[in-house]
Write an enzyme that holds these catalytic residues in place. Structure first.
Site, PDB file in Angstrom:
ATOM      1  N   SER A  36      -2.153  -1.988   2.109  1.00 22.08           N
ATOM      2  CA  SER A  36      -3.545  -2.107   1.683  1.00 22.08           C
ATOM      3  C   SER A  36      -3.981  -0.900   0.855  1.00 22.08           C
ATOM      4  O   SER A  36      -5.099  -0.396   0.991  1.00 22.08           O
ATOM      5  CB  SER A  36      -4.458  -2.304   2.899  1.00 22.08           C
ATOM      6  OG  SER A  36      -5.567  -3.080   2.537  1.00 22.08           O
ATOM      7  N   LYS A  76      -6.967  -8.418  -1.625  1.00 16.35           N
ATOM      8  CA  LYS A  76      -5.683  -8.056  -2.253  1.00 16.35           C
ATOM      9  C   LYS A  76      -4.688  -9.211  -2.273  1.00 16.35           C
ATOM     10  O   LYS A  76      -3.760  -9.205  -3.078  1.00 16.35           O
ATOM     11  CB  LYS A  76      -5.093  -6.832  -1.570  1.00 16.35           C
ATOM     12  CG  LYS A  76      -5.910  -5.561  -1.798  1.00 16.35           C
ATOM     13  CD  LYS A  76      -5.286  -4.385  -1.070  1.00 16.35           C
ATOM     14  CE  LYS A  76      -6.093  -3.125  -1.242  1.00 16.35           C
ATOM     15  NZ  LYS A  76      -7.167  -2.982  -0.261  1.00 16.35           N
ATOM     16  N   SER A  82     -10.228  -6.112   2.437  1.00 15.42           N
ATOM     17  CA  SER A  82      -8.909  -6.021   1.801  1.00 15.42           C
ATOM     18  C   SER A  82      -8.130  -7.322   1.747  1.00 15.42           C
ATOM     19  O   SER A  82      -7.075  -7.379   1.119  1.00 15.42           O
ATOM     20  CB  SER A  82      -8.072  -4.949   2.491  1.00 15.42           C
ATOM     21  OG  SER A  82      -8.511  -3.672   2.077  1.00 15.42           O
TER      22      SER A  82
END
Length: 189
Positions: free
Chosen positions: A82, A28, A25
């Site tokens: 997230s 991101k 993640s």
């Protein structure tokens, strides 16, 4: 690993800093950087679509298909909580769709000199999203200069609206809520 003094750029510690590994993640952070760099309208209302559902790892989401949210709120919960569907919706709503968005992520990585980095999705669900500690330090350095990315990634919690319904989201990094920590930008992965 790589630890750098933010003020002087002096390397304080490094170990295998050029080894490309899956970043999950942390992807991101680049998703947010591409959205902000493209100067997309943060007030534009987007709809979470069936295409945003994770069919790779089957992660859960509190965002229902059909939920309508501003791009800014989607970016906020993608960075802070997230939220995978939020990151997918951001990529899908980029001019040219998700393929153009991933191409923009990879182009931005090349522009920043991130030679060990490759993106295949906007959420980080694919283990084919890889980077090195050195490359991620480059990304953090430029992302830190974006006030919206600093704010959204370090909010301890926030209420956003999905189809007019308030929803509370919390940060995946509990350290941002601790008073002894001064965190200017973060992303768990």
């Amino acid at each position: 690993a790589l630890a750098i003094d933010q003020a002087s750029s002096e390397i304080l510690f490094e170990k295998n800093a050029n080894v490309a590994l899956p970043i999950a993640s942390i992807t991101k952070l680049m998703t947010g950087f591409v959205v902000v760099s493209a100067k997309q309208d943060m007030n534009e209302v987007l709809t979470v679509d069936e295409a945003d559902v994770d069919r790779h790892k089957f992660t859960s989401s509190r965002l229902r298909v059909g939920a309508r949210m501003t791009r800014g709120d989607l970016l906020h919960i993608a960075l802070m909580s997230s939220e995978n569907r939020a990151a997918a919706a951001l990529g899908r709503n980029y001019p040219g769709g998700i393929q153009a968005f991933v191409a923009a992520m990879n182009a931005k990585a090349r522009e920043l000199g991130m030679h060990d980095t490759r993106y295949v999705d906007s959420s980080g669900l694919s283990s084919s999203n890889v980077s090195s500690a050195r490359d991620l330090a480059r990304l953090v350095k430029v992302a830190y200069n974006e006030p919206l990315l600093r704010e959204y990634s370090t909010d301890p919690k926030s209420i956003v609206e999905a189809s007019g319904r308030p929803m509370m989201f919390n940060n995946t990094n509990y350290l941002v809520a601790l008073p002894d920590w001064n965190i200017g930008l973060q992303k768990t992965g």
